[in-house]
Design a protein around this motif. Structure first.
Motif: not given
Length: 288
Positions: A200-220
């Motif tokens: 449900d986090w819209e940050y993951f949704h390419i339809a709401k945030h164009g081009g979002h395809i790769s998602f980071f964390n402190p380790v990565s």
């Protein structure tokens, strides 16, 4: 069936990525078992279509009600850059990659930085130039800028759009002076927001945030820095969210927002905020 645009870890870890329980319209997000990087299963065509929204003369200019907040945030970041470099503003040469129409550049100009930008979207780049800002149109890797040139390079809301971040950061390393800074602003999938909201986090949704395809964390992020020659000197997170506006009743939303605001302090302390700001340094005596 169309192949995913990203089929392996963007950070360079070996081994296959595995499907997660975070189900999106494009299919479940995949996770690298080595660094925890999450990647979308969208097709290249879907990705390219979604990126077209940024080729706009308005670019990513903030709305009137958020302009002051964004100005303060930009100024705070620039003050931190100057403090960490231990240089006066007018001696700092800064490059903002993915600058859109240049809001951050305009703040840097007002503060006296020697600032320029890079923007791949033609209409956004033209609008920035028309406003009197110095902006190169194209991809950073294709521009062949001089090496050891910039005191600081910024990548705000850029790396989550990039299929291959390693070449991008290696080019940043090349053009940054020894001792200079690379600043990355992106989302944090190790956040409380991501854990609670999941798909449900819209940050993951390419339809709401164009081009979002790769998602980071402190380790990565740390592994990306290590593999491109940088040293992480500061990694901070902030902000917590449990519902997107409109996904629940107004009463529940307001209550959840109050709880999230109370947790913002602890989220900074424990690195669990969903907004991640990372300062990386090119070491004085190091070569990739």
């Amino acid at each position: 069936m169309t192949s995913p645009y990203i089929e392996e870890c963007p950070i360079g870890c070996t081994g296959p990525v595995a499907a997660t329980s975070i189900f999106l319209p494009e299919g479940p997000l995949s996770r690298c078992p080595g660094c925890g990087q999450l990647v979308s299963r969208c097709s290249e065509e879907r990705y390219q279509t979604s990126m077209s929204e940024f080729d706009d003369p308005r670019g990513t200019l903030p709305s009137p009600d958020s302009a002051e907040r964004r100005f303060k945030r930009s100024r705070k970041c620039l003050l931190n850059i100057a403090r960490m470099l231990n240089k006066p503003d007018h001696e700092i040469r800064l490059l903002d990659v993915g600058c859109s129409t240049g809001f951050f550049l305009s703040v840097a100009d007002q503060m006296g930085f020697v600032a320029e930008g890079v923007e791949p979207a033609p209409l956004a780049a033209q609008a920035a130039c028309a406003a009197g800002l110095r902006v190169h149109q194209g991809l950073l890797e294709d521009l062949s800028l001089s090496g050891n040139t910039f005191d600081a390079v910024t990548l705000f809301e850029v790396v989550e759009h990039v299929k291959h971040p390693l070449p991008l950061l290696k080019e940043c390393y090349r053009i940054i002076k020894p001792g200079g800074l690379l600043v990355i602003g992106t989302g944090n999938t190790a956040s409380w927001t991501a854990s609670v909201m999941n798909a449900d986090w819209e940050y993951f949704h390419i339809a709401k945030h164009g081009g979002h395809i790769s998602f980071f964390n402190p380790v990565s992020i740390n592994r990306l820095a290590e593999r491109t020659g940088f040293r992480v000197v500061s990694l901070k997170t902030n902000s917590v969210r449990f519902f997107e506006k409109g996904d629940c009743s107004p009463v529940v939303y307001r209550t959840a927002k109050i709880v999230a605001e109370l947790l913002n302090g602890p989220s900074k302390l424990f690195g669990k905020g969903h907004d991640m700001l990372v300062f990386l340094q090119r070491p004085l005596l190091y070569a990739v």
